[in-house]
Write an enzyme that holds these catalytic residues in place. Structure first.
Site, PDB file in Angstrom:
ATOM      1  CD  GLU A   1      -2.828   0.937   2.527  1.00  0.00           C
ATOM      2  OE1 GLU A   1      -3.819   1.681   2.607  1.00  0.00           O
ATOM      3  OE2 GLU A   1      -2.562   0.074   3.387  1.00  0.00           O
TER       4      GLU A   1
ATOM      5  CE  LYS B   1      -7.364   0.973   2.988  1.00  0.00           C
ATOM      6  NZ  LYS B   1      -6.210   1.194   3.889  1.00  0.00           N
TER       7      LYS B   1
ATOM      8  CB  CYS C   1      -4.677  -2.347   3.817  1.00  0.00           C
ATOM      9  SG  CYS C   1      -3.886  -2.586   5.441  1.00  0.00           S
TER      10      CYS C   1
ATOM     11  CB  SER D   1      18.136  -0.205  36.349  1.00  0.00           C
ATOM     12  OG  SER D   1      17.200  -1.178  35.908  1.00  0.00           O
TER      13      SER D   1
END
Length: 679
Positions: free
Chosen positions: A51, A120, A181, A380
């Site tokens: 896309e 789309k 999509c 840490s």
């Protein structure tokens, strides 16, 4: 028999995953051309790309700019006139302005002629997606309009206008329909009606980002679509990080009749990946012939039937799609002896493997595109920062593997990062020593155990490790406060109020952030090396959702690769790293209680733990995170849900406290929250 042998029915189709960069028009063009060249070399006659591959998916508000449209057209023009695109149907993605409205489109062309522009129809507009901000969905189902081509394209194609809208391609041997999509994820996807109308090959160009366990859903959608309706399904996807915080995870695939015939990698450092499959159209036709409900539905036409006959009634509403005739065949004559692709079983990664690979690939893309010299990580000795260090080590491992397998692009990038043109990485530990600097920032509240754990892990992964003490800086800041106010705050353990104690904890955390950025900018300079470092954060998603962190402490960083991962999943990932990379230092990190070490030690031992501060365990916190983020529950709905789920381990009163939000600015004990709730 001779006539039957000459009839082409086997088609070779290609789909791909491309690592496109937002607004990198020249680079995107080269990657598209490379994918088409590979597809043709493998015998494909149709090539599908991701896309918005021409401009890159993550352009965001740059879609508003006319420059983005102009440069996209220039790339399209270069593709149309390139000899590489001859004799193959090319399906590319780009933004198109039609009648002063922007659309997210597929542009399908063959031999210098545009066949169809397909906009789309269902835009992604939830979670991380905001497509409705920039584009308009095409709402005219099964209808097309004339799109008048810009002059620069007219001059090349000698076409004045082309079809624009919802249509399918009818070649000499088959019919091809497009989805884009999100349309695959909608309740009534276009492939349903297209299949009933005789479309045999479905294509889906995606810009789908990585989420843990999402690959299962993606594959299930495609296989279910072709199981119910038959057909060949191609899915292309973006891959990599195109400049935003998302990572697109490839997973290109080719499926037929419910089976997978080609699987692309989910995590890879390669910029271009092309999949092909050779499939028999007669397999689609014979498969569909056995679906009696489909055949009844397809032949019913627009007639009314009783409600009990649900299947024919539903399909009878299907009207034909406009067909664009294409004088081209995907199959070849004399293909009788051409071998067919065999079905494959999809190989999934475990969630821990996904964490090991996905964020590591994202880190690599972010590093090479930011043109920085490496990373700086406050280490840490806990699970979160340890997991972040392991992600960088995993990234180094993938880089070495890619170079070992001959990736010249990865080799060129790593040489640029380390500023050494003759360098070839072979050992992940040695590469890690060049690009990762870790730092243990001790205070009077730090224990020897956490210092040792941080040092041991740094030694095993090979990072350049620094140890320092922040007490002088903390005392200087508190000295300014005392000088101005005449007051000296104290920790709760020393008789101070909770307000004083919280402020003293937060100043330590914030000093660490300032030191991290100072060393990220100048530590390489102090060693006589060029460049700067990106600061890595290590705040997991559970703590962020609850608010259990200090604003502008080490959770404030350039990038936070574990920001979307829960503590539960992180622990599984650390366990995987300990076994896969042979890092025994992680064992002591896993069994140690999580602590911020911001309050005074008690007889040299840690007196503060995260779970005591929060009043809940990290396992419980992960449950809250899933209910909030995935199930979209508010405090009351969570409470109702957990009354049943935890009925054997908690009373209703115990369920209530964790739903109270944390105050802004820092940590607070659960006892205080209980009092707030009761009031």
């Amino acid at each position: 028999m001779a006539t039957a042998a000459r009839m082409g029915r086997k088609v070779t189709v290609a789909t791909c995953a491309l690592n496109q960069w937002a607004l990198d028009f020249e680079g995107n063009l080269q990657r598209i051309l490379k994918s088409i060249e590979i597809a043709k070399h493998k015998g494909a006659r149709y090539r599908l790309g991701p896309e918005l591959e021409i401009c890159g998916y993550g352009c965001w508000d740059h879609y508003y700019e006319s420059d983005t449209l102009l440069h996209s057209l220039q790339v399209l023009a270069a593709l149309l006139e390139s000899p590489v695109t001859q004799d193959i149907i090319c399906d590319v993605g780009m933004p198109i302005m039609h009648r002063n409205v922007r659309y997210n489109c597929r542009v399908i062309f063959l031999n210098g002629k545009i066949l169809l522009i397909r906009p789309k129809m269902a835009l992604a507009n939830e979670g991380n997606y905001r497509e409705l901000r920039w584009f308009t969905p095409w709402s005219r189902s099964r209808q097309t309009e004339e799109y008048f081509l810009p002059r620069m394209i007219q001059d090349l194609t000698e076409q004045e206008s082309v079809p624009f809208g919802d249509a399918v391609l009818s070649t000499r041997d088959t019919c091809i329909g497009s989805e884009v999509c999100e349309e695959l994820w909608t309740p009534h996807s276009p492939h349903v009606d297209m299949g009933l109308d005789g479309v045999e090959i479905f294509t889906n160009a995606s810009g789908s980002h990585h989420v843990l366990r999402k690959a299962h859903a993606r594959v299930d959608l495609v296989t279910t679509a072709t199981t119910k309706n038959g057909g060949i399904y191609l899915l292309a996807n973006q891959k990599g990080c195109d400049g935003d915080r998302l990572y697109y995870d490839g997973c290109a695939l080719i499926a037929m009749n419910g089976g997978i015939f080609a699987q692309g990698s989910q995590f890879s450092l390669d910029d271009v990946e092309v999949l092909t499959a050779t499939l028999d159209l007669e397999d689609v036709r014979s498969y569909r012939a056995e679906i009696s409900s489909r055949n009844l539905a397809s032949s019913q036409g627009p007639v009314r039937v009783p409600a009990l006959r649900a299947c024919p009634s539903q399909a009878s509403r299907v009207s034909p799609y406009p067909r664009v005739k294409v004088d081209f065949a995907l199959s070849r004559d004399e293909d009788l002896l051409e071998p067919l692709s065999e079905p494959v079983e999809w190989k999934y990664h475990s969630p821990a493997e996904e964490i090991s690979l996905g964020p590591a690939c994202w880190l690599w893309d972010f590093l090479r595109r930011s043109q920085q010299a490496g990373f700086f990580l406050p280490l840490s000795g806990g699970v979160d920062s340890g997991a972040t260090a392991c992600l960088v080590y995993s990234m180094c491992h993938q880089v070495c593997e890619a170079v070992k397998h001959g990736s010249q692009e990865v080799l060129a990038d790593v040489r640029t990062i380390v500023n050494q043109t003759s360098y070839t990485p072979q050992d992940p530990r040695e590469l890690c020593s060049r690009i990762l600097t870790t730092c243990y920032m001790a205070s009077e509240n730090s224990s020897r155990e956490t210092c040792n754990r941080a040092g041991d892990l740094a030694q095993q992964i090979g990072s350049h490790h620094i140890g320092l003490n922040i007490d002088p800086a903390v005392k200087a800041i508190m000295g300014i406060f005392s000088l101005v106010t005449g007051k000296s705050p104290a920790f709760s353990a020393h008789g101070g109020s909770s307000r004083e104690s919280l402020a003293l904890q937060n100043v330590q955390a914030r000093v660490r952030m300032v030191i991290a950025y100072l060393f990220a900018q100048l530590s390489l300079w102090s060693r006589g090396a060029p460049g700067r470092l990106l600061v890595l954060g290590s705040a997991n998603v559970d703590e962020s959702l609850l608010g259990y962190l200090t604003k502008y402490d080490c959770s404030s960083a350039d990038i936070n690769p574990i920001g979307g991962v829960s503590k539960t999943d992180l622990r599984a990932f650390v366990q995987l790293c300990m076994e896969r990379f042979r890092l025994p230092a992680l064992q002591s990190i896993l069994v140690a209680p999580a602590t911020a070490e911001l309050e005074p030690l008690a007889h040299g031992r840690v007196s503060q733990t995260d779970e005591e501060d929060m009043g809940v365990t990290y396992a419980e916190l992960s449950v809250y995170g899933r209910l909030r983020k995935i199930a979209k529950m508010g405090p009351y709905s969570m409470f109702c849900k957990l009354l049943y789920v935890w009925k054997d381990v908690c009373t209703p009163r115990q369920h209530q406290a964790p739903c109270i939000p944390r105050p802004p600015g820092g940590r607070q004990s659960e006892a205080v929250l209980l009092e707030v709730f009761r009031e």
